[in-house]
Design an enzyme around this catalytic site. Structure first.
Site: not given
Length: 167
Positions: A21, A27, A134
Site C-alpha cells: 500500500c 491496509r 485507504d
C-alpha cells in the site's frame, strides 16, 4: 569399498506473498495479518507473508485503528513495523498484491511487473484496476469496513492459489 552418499534432501520451497500500500500502516499491515491468520488456518507452513509501502517510512507502527480492529478479530499488529518497498522485497516475493493500481507502478519500477496485480483483481480473476479504499485518517468504522473487504478478498485470493499451495 564404495561409499554410499546420503540421498539428496529436496529443497523446501516457500511461496512468498507481499502486500503493498502507500505507508504500510493501514491496509497492507491488515492484509498481512489477515493472510498470516488464514495461511495458518489452512495449515500452509510453506507460505510466507510480508507487507511494505511505496512511500513508507521505516520502523513506524500500524495505525491505532488498524491495531484495534485487527485485535478485535484475533490478529495482533502491535509488533508491526513499516518498511518501504524495495527491489529486494519485490525479488523475494512470488506474488505481489497491491491495494490499488497506483501501488503497482512502484512494484513495476522495481522489476516486479510479471508477478504483481491489485489484490482485488487477483481475487476476482479480472483486471479492472480494483482499489481498496485507504482508511487513513478515517474513523474506526472505516477501518472495520476495510478489514472485512480485505478478509473477503484475501480468502478469495488464497482460494485461487490453493491448487498450487495446498500441501
Amino acid at each position: 569399498m564404495s561409499q554410499q552418499s546420503a540421498p539428496e534432501t529436496p529443497a523446501t520451497t516457500t511461496f512468498n506473498i507481499l502486500f503493498v500500500c502507500t505507508g504500510n500502516t493501514c491496509r497492507s499491515p491488515l492484509a498481512e495479518g489477515i493472510a498470516r491468520d488464514e495461511v495458518a488456518r489452512r495449515g500452509w507452513k510453506h507460505v510466507s507473508v510480508a507487507s511494505a509501502g511505496v512511500a513508507a517510512r521505516p520502523g513506524g507502527g500500524a495505525s491505532e485503528h488498524s491495531v484495534t480492529v485487527a485485535r478485535r478479530h484475533g490478529i495482533d499488529l502491535a509488533q508491526h513495523r513499516s518498511q518501504p518497498l524495495t527491489r529486494d522485497l519485490v525479488s523475494w516475493a512470488d506474488l505481489v498484491l497491491a491495494m490499488g493500481p497506483s501501488h503497482l507502478d512502484g512494484v513495476w519500477r522495481l522489476g516486479g511487473a510479471e508477478k504483481a496485480l491489485t489484490l482485488g483483481d487477483f481475487a476476482s480473476g479480472a483486471e479492472d484496476g480494483y482499489s481498496i479504499r485507504d482508511p487513513f485518517g478515517g474513523p474506526e468504522a472505516v477501518y472495520e469496513d476495510t478489514y472485512h473487504e480485505l478478509h473477503r478478498l484475501i480468502g478469495q485470493a488464497l482460494d485461487r492459489l490453493a491448487p498450487i499451495l495446498h500441501p
